[in-house]
Design an enzyme around this catalytic site. Structure first.
Site, short mmCIF file in Angstrom:
data_model
loop_
_atom_site.label_atom_id
_atom_site.label_comp_id
_atom_site.label_asym_id
_atom_site.label_seq_id
_atom_site.Cartn_x
_atom_site.Cartn_y
_atom_site.Cartn_z
N GLU A 53 -6.89 -7.57 -0.41
CA GLU A 53 -7.42 -7.53 0.96
C GLU A 53 -8.90 -7.20 0.96
O GLU A 53 -9.28 -6.04 0.78
CB GLU A 53 -6.68 -6.48 1.81
CG GLU A 53 -5.24 -6.84 2.12
CD GLU A 53 -4.54 -5.79 2.98
OE1 GLU A 53 -5.22 -5.09 3.74
OE2 GLU A 53 -3.31 -5.69 2.85
N GLU A 79 0.83 -1.23 0.00
CA GLU A 79 0.00 0.00 0.00
C GLU A 79 0.85 1.27 0.00
O GLU A 79 0.49 2.26 0.64
CB GLU A 79 -0.93 0.02 1.21
CG GLU A 79 -1.98 -1.07 1.19
CD GLU A 79 -3.10 -0.83 2.20
OE1 GLU A 79 -2.85 -0.17 3.22
OE2 GLU A 79 -4.21 -1.32 1.95
C1 GAL Z 1 -4.32 -2.49 5.20
C2 GAL Z 1 -2.95 -3.10 5.36
C3 GAL Z 1 -3.03 -4.41 6.15
C4 GAL Z 1 -3.85 -4.21 7.39
C5 GAL Z 1 -5.21 -3.68 7.01
C6 GAL Z 1 -6.12 -3.43 8.17
O1 GAL Z 1 -4.25 -1.17 4.87
O2 GAL Z 1 -2.39 -3.36 4.09
O3 GAL Z 1 -1.74 -4.82 6.46
O4 GAL Z 1 -3.19 -3.31 8.21
O5 GAL Z 1 -5.07 -2.46 6.38
O6 GAL Z 1 -6.32 -4.58 8.88
#
Ligand code: GAL
Length: 832
Positions: free
Chosen positions: A257, A188
Site C-alpha cells: 500500500e 496489517e
Molecule cells: C491501511 C489499511 C487499508 C486502508 C488504509 C488507509 O492501514 O490496510 O485497508 O484502510 O490503511 O486508507
C-alpha cells in the site's frame, strides 16, 4: 442398453476432451516465483507496478476503461480486496453479481494483459463498513474476531476457501492460466496483534497454515506482519517504504500500500498528495531494492450504498488517486507516474539481477548503483533527501546533475538523467462541472415529498422490547443505519418535571430526539471520538410522555471492541433542583430502520401511497428533518461522468432509479483552517499536508454512474431521504469534463497536451518558453522568452484533441535566459 463400443467411444471422446482442456490449461499456465531481487513470471525477472481498484467502488461498465487506463499508465497488476460483508450479507447467502462479480473483473484484467493481486483478508479495513466483516459474524455466539477463536476461525476458513474455490473454478490462478499472481491473507494484523498476546501469535500461525492448505500455487503475502511465518512474504504499507526490509532475506521487498493520497471523513478536508512526492517515494523504494509496489489507491471510486466505513467516512473514495473518483486521469499524477514506471522498467534487467550499492555524497545526497555483472550494464538512482536544499552533483565523467531537494533522478547507464521525480513533464488537467440544461434547470424540477412515517415510533410502538439499552449492531444486524429506542415516562409532579433536560449518553454516531412527538434536536459525534452526551431542554406533561430516540450509525474497523448506539446509556431526565430520573432500565421498545426504508420509497415503481402518508407535490418543504423527496430528470447526453450537486441539503441517503449512490452530508463543512494556498511537495507527507477545500462542504457532489441512468425525457428518478433538513430546490445535475489543461516541461522534454472525451483544444491562454513562473491558471512570463512561444503552440494545438512538441530552441527559436540550468515551457490551454 448401451453397447460396450458406444461406452468405449464415449470414454475415448471424453479423454480427448479432457486432454484437450488440460493441454489448453497447461499451454496458458503461468509460473510465479520470486527471489530477493525479482518477481519471476514464466522465467522472466520482473519488477512489478500494481494499482488498487476495488471492484465494488465502481460499476462493471466502468471496469474496462479503468483497467485500460491503468495499463496505459504502466501498471502491470491490479490489486483488490474481497469484501466479505457484501458477498455474504446473511450467513450462507452469497452475492457475486453486478459490481460484486469479481470473477468477471479479474477476467477483464486478464483480457487487458494484466495480473491480479488478490487480497482476501477477509478482514480488510479499507474504510469499508465494519472493515469488511459481516455484522452477523460479530453476533455469532462465542465469537472473538481476529484471534485464536474457533468460531471465528471456522468462519474465516469457510469464506476464504469459498473465494479460493471460486477463483479455482474459473481458472484464475496463474498456474491455471489465470491472472492471479499473489494472494494475501489477513491485513496489517502485526499493527494490532500485541494486545491479543499469545492468542494473536497462534492466530497468525494458523492463518499461514490455513492459507497454505488451500494450495493456490502462487505465493501468499501478509502485510505489516514482521513475524510473518514462512512461506508468507511480509510486505510494507505506508507513505514511504524505502526503509523496509522483509523478514526473510530470500523474500522480495514488496510494498502493498503506497497511499497515493488519503480518504475523506465527513467534516474533513480534501487530501492532496503531490505527484512529485508519490514519485519520490516510489523511486526511493526501487533505489533501495524494491521489487513490487502497489498504489493504494490507483482508482479509489465511490462508497455506494451503505458501504462506507464508520463512523464518518465520506461517500467519495477519490483518494486523490491517479484515476479520480469518476475514472478521469488525475493529471499530472497519472502521467508523471507513467513516465516513472517507464524509466524504472528501462532498468529492469539490471535492477532484477544485481543488488544496490549506495555511496553517500553528503548533505542528504545518495548515489545508488546497480551493476549487472559480468555484463557490466549499469543503472543508477541519484537521490537528494534533503528537504530544503537543492543539489548540484558532479559525477565527473558520468555528468553533472541538478537534483532538486526531496527528489530522485534516475540515470540510465548511470550517466544520463531520464527522469527526476520533482521535474514534472506532464500536463495538469483542470476538471470543470457543467450544469445540465439551462441554469434554471433546478428550478424546473418537479418535486414530490413525503414525511418519514413515524407515528408508530413517536407513540412508542416498536417491533421488539428489552428492559435495557441495546448495542446498535447487535440490535439491527446492520440491516439499516437507523435504530429507534423508544420508552415512556409517567409524570405526576409537574413542578419538578415540566421543564426538564433530556440527557442521553451515547456511543454514537448521530442522535435525533423526539419527546411527545415533538422534535427536540439532533447531535453527532465529534470527529475522532464516538461517544457524546446529548443534552436538550424538553417539556414534559402530566401523565404518559413518549421519548423516541433515533440513533444512526455505521461501523468502522474495530467495532467489535467499541460499541455503537445508546448501549447502556444512561438516558436521564434532569428536573428542577437537579432531580434525576434514570430511564436506562425502563422497558425500551425498538425498531430497526426507517418506515420509508421498509416501504422501499426509493424504489421507482413503488406506489406513492404509504400508510398515513401520501406523496405531495405542492408547497415543497425546506429545512424539515425526516423527509423523503423525489424528482425525475433527464440523463445528460454524452459520456462525461454525471454528478448530482446536493448543495443545500443536510444529511441523508440518495438513490437514482432505485439504486443507492450513497450517504450524503453536504451541510458538514470541512474545518476552516489548515489549507495553504501553496503546497510544498518537499518533506514527509502526512494526510493533512497540502489539504484543500477548507470551510466548504466535505462532499457536495455525488457520483451517478452512467449505467444507473436511462435515456429519454424525465426517465430518471432521484430519491432522497433527508434526515436533518435541507432545501431540494437548490439541487442540480452536472457533468464533468476537462476545462483547461496546463503543460509544464523542462527544455529537451516533449510536452503532450490532451483533452479527454473527444474535446478539442480551443484556445491557448498562455505559452512561454524561457523562464516563466507560477501555477496552473496563474502562469506569468519571466525575464526571457522565445518570441514565437505563443504562435508555435497555437499552430500545433488549436482545433486538435491532442498535440505534442519538443521544448527546444529548435521548435521555439533561440532564447538566452542566461541561466545555468534548463529553461522550461509553460502552456495554459482551454478544452471545449
Ligand atoms: C491501511 C489499511 C487499508 C486502508 C488504509 C488507509 O492501514 O490496510 O485497508 O484502510 O490503511 O486508507
Amino acid at each position: 442398453m448401451q453397447s460396450s463400443w458406444t461406452n468405449w467411444t464415449n470414454t475415448f471422446l471424453l479423454s480427448i476432451a479432457l486432454l484437450g482442456s488440460c493441454l489448453s490449461v497447461l499451454a496458458a499456465a503461468t509460473d510465479v516465483s520470486y527471489d530477493s531481487r525479482a518477481i519471476i513470471i514464466n522465467g522472466e525477472r520482473r519488477v512489478i507496478f500494481s494499482g488498487a481498484i476495488h471492484y465494488p467502488r465502481s460499476t462493471p461498465e466502468m471496469w474496462p476503461d479503468l483497467i485500460q487506463k491503468a495499463k496505459e499508465g504502466g501498471i502491470d497488476a491490479i490489486e483488490t480486496y474481497i469484501f466479505w460483508n457484501h458477498h455474504e450479507p446473511q450467513r450462507g447467502k452469497y452475492h457475486f453479481s453486478g459490481n460484486l462479480n469479481f470473477v468477471k473483473f479479474f477476467k477483464l484484467v486478464q483480457k487487458a494483459g494484466l495480473h491480479v493481486v488478490l487480497r482476501i483478508g477477509p478482514y480488510v479495513c479499507a474504510e469499508w463498513n465494519y472493515g469488511g466483516f459481516p455484522v452477523w459474524l460479530h453476533n455469532l455466539p462465542g465469537v472473538q474476531l481476529r484471534t485464536d477463536n474457533q468460531v471465528y476461525k471456522d468462519e474465516m476458513q469457510r469464506f476464504t476457501t469459498k473465494i479460493v474455490n471460486l477463483c479455482k473454478e474459473a481458472n484464475l490462478f496463474a498456474p491455471q492460466g489465470g491472472p492471479i499472481i499473489f494472494a494475501q491473507i489477513e491485513n496489517e494484523y502485526g499493527n494490532i496483534m500485541e494486545p491479543y498476546g499469545a492468542a494473536g501469535k497462534s492466530y497468525i500461525q494458523w492463518c499461514a497454515t490455513m492459507a497454505e492448505s488451500l494450495n493456490i500455487s502462487v505465493p501468499w503475502i501478509m502485510c505489516q506482519q514482521s513475524d510473518a511465518p514462512q512461506t508468507m512474504i511480509n510486505t510494507c504499507n505506508g507513505f514511504y517504504c524505502d526503509k523496509f526490509t522483509p523478514n526473510n532475506p530470500k523474500s522480495p521487498k514488496m510494498w502493498t500500500e503506497n497511499w497515493t493520497g488519503w480518504f475523506k471523513n465527513w467534516g474533513g478536508k480534501d487530501p492532496y498528495r503531490t505527484a512529485e512526492d508519490v514519485a519520490y517515494a516510489v523511486a526511493r523504494f526501487f533505489q533501495t531494492g524494491g521489487v513490487f509496489q502497489n498504489y493504494y489507491m490507483y482508482h479509489g471510486g465511490t462508497n455506494f450504498g451503505r458501504s462506507a466505513g464508520g463512523p464518518f467516512i465520506a461517500t467519495s473514495y477519490d483518494y486523490n488517486a491517479p484515476l479520480d473518483e469518476y475514472g478521469n486521469l488525475n493529471q499530472p499524477k497519472w502521467g508523471h507516474l507513467k513516465q516513472l514506471h517507464a524509466a524504472i522498467k528501462s532498468g529492469q534487467k539490471v535492477l532484477t539481477s544485481s543488488s544496490p550499492s549506495t555511496t553517500q555524497i553528503g548533505n542528504g545526497v545518495d548515489l545508488t548503483t546497480y551493476v549487472n555483472n559480468p555484463v557490466g550494464d549499469k543503472f543508477c538512482f541519484l537521490s537528494n533527501n534533503n528537504t530544503t536544499e537543492d543539489a548540484h552533483v558532479d559525477l565527473k565523467q558520468d555528468g553533472k546533475y541538478f537534483v532538486p531537494a526531496w527528489s530522485v533522478s534516475i540515470l540510465a547507464g548511470c550517466n544520463k538523467e531520464i527522469y527526476n521525480t520533482a521535474k514534472v513533464n506532464t500536463q495538469t488537467s483542470v476538471i470543470v462541472k457543467k450544469s445540465v440544461g439551462s441554469n434554471n434547470e433546478s428550478a424546473k424540477f418537479q418535486w414530490a415529498w413525503l414525511s418519514e412515517p413515524m407515528w408508530d415510533v413517536l407513540t412508542g410502538k416498536g417491533k421488539f422490547r428489552e428492559t435495557k439499552l441495546l448495542e446498535q449492531k447487535e440490535a439491527t444486524g446492520d440491516a439499516s443505519d437507523y435504530l429507534w429506542y423508544l420508552t415512556t415516562v409517567e409524570i405526576n409532579d409537574t413542578t419538578t418535571w415540566t421543564n426538564a433536560i433530556l440527557r442521553v449518553n451515547t456511543t454514537g454516531h448521530v442522535l435525533h430526539a423526539y419527546v411527545n412527538q415533538n422534535f427536540t434536536g439532533s447531535q453527532w459525534t465529534a470527529d475522532g471520538d464516538h461517544r457524546f452526551i446529548f443534552e436538550k431542554p424538553i417539556t414534559l406533561k402530566s401523565g404518559t410522555n413518549f421519548i423516541s430516540l433515533l440513533s444512526a450509525t455505521n461501523y468502522g474497523s474495530f467495532f467489535d471492541l467499541s460499541p455503537a448506539g445508546i448501549v447502556g446509556g444512561p438516558v436521564q431526565l434532569i428536573g428542577k433542583g437537579n432531580v434525576t430520573k434514570d430511564l436506562s432500565s425502563n422497558p425500551w421498545s425498538y425498531k430497526t430502520g426507517l418506515g420509508g426504508e421498509r416501504a422501499r420509497l426509493y424504489k421507482v415503481k413503488q406506489s406513492p401511497m404509504l400508510g398515513r402518508g401520501k406523496w405531495a407535490f405542492k408547497g415543497l418543504p425546506s429545512g424539515k428533518p425526516m423527509m423523503w423527496y423525489r424528482t425525475s430528470f433527464n440523463a445528460p447526453s454524452g459520456t462525461d461522468p454525471v454528478v448530482v450537486d446536493l448543495q443545500g441539503m443536510g444529511k441523508g441517503q440518495a438513490w437514482v432509479n432505485g439504486r443507492s449512490i450513497g450517504r450524503y452530508w453536504p451541510s458538514f463543512l470541512a474545518g476552516k483552517d489548515g489549507c495553504n494556498t501553496s503546497c510544498d511537495y518537499r518533506g514527509e507527507y502526512s494526510s493533512d499536508k497540502c489539504a484543500m477545500n477548507c470551510g466548504n462542504p466535505t462532499q457536495r457532489w455525488y457520483h451517478i454512474p452512467r449505467s444507473y441512468l436511462g435515456n429519454g425525457k424525465h426517465t430518471n428518478t432521484l430519491t432522497l431521504f433527508e434526515e436533518i433538513g435541507g432545501d431540494p430546490s437548490q439541487i442540480s445535475f452536472q457533468t464533468l469534463s476537462i476545462g483547461f489543461v496546463c503543460g509544464s516541461v523542462y527544455e529537451g522534454k516533449t510536452l503532450e497536451l490532451s483533452c479527454q472525451g473527444g474535446q478539442t483544444i480551443s484556445e491557448i491562454h498562455f505559452a512561454s518558453f524561457g523562464d516563466p513562473q507560477g501555477n496552473c491558471g496563474s502562469f506569468k512570463k519571466g525575464s526571457c522568452e522565445a518570441v514565437n512561444s505563443l504562435s508555435t503552440v497555437q499552430k500545433a494545438c488549436v482545433g486538435k484533441t491532442t498535440c505534442s512538441f519538443n521544448a527546444t530552441e529548435a521548435t521555439f527559436g533561440s532564447v538566452n535566459c542566461g541561466h545555468k540550468y534548463s529553461k522550461r515551457l509553460l502552456v495554459h490551454a482551454r478544452c471545449l
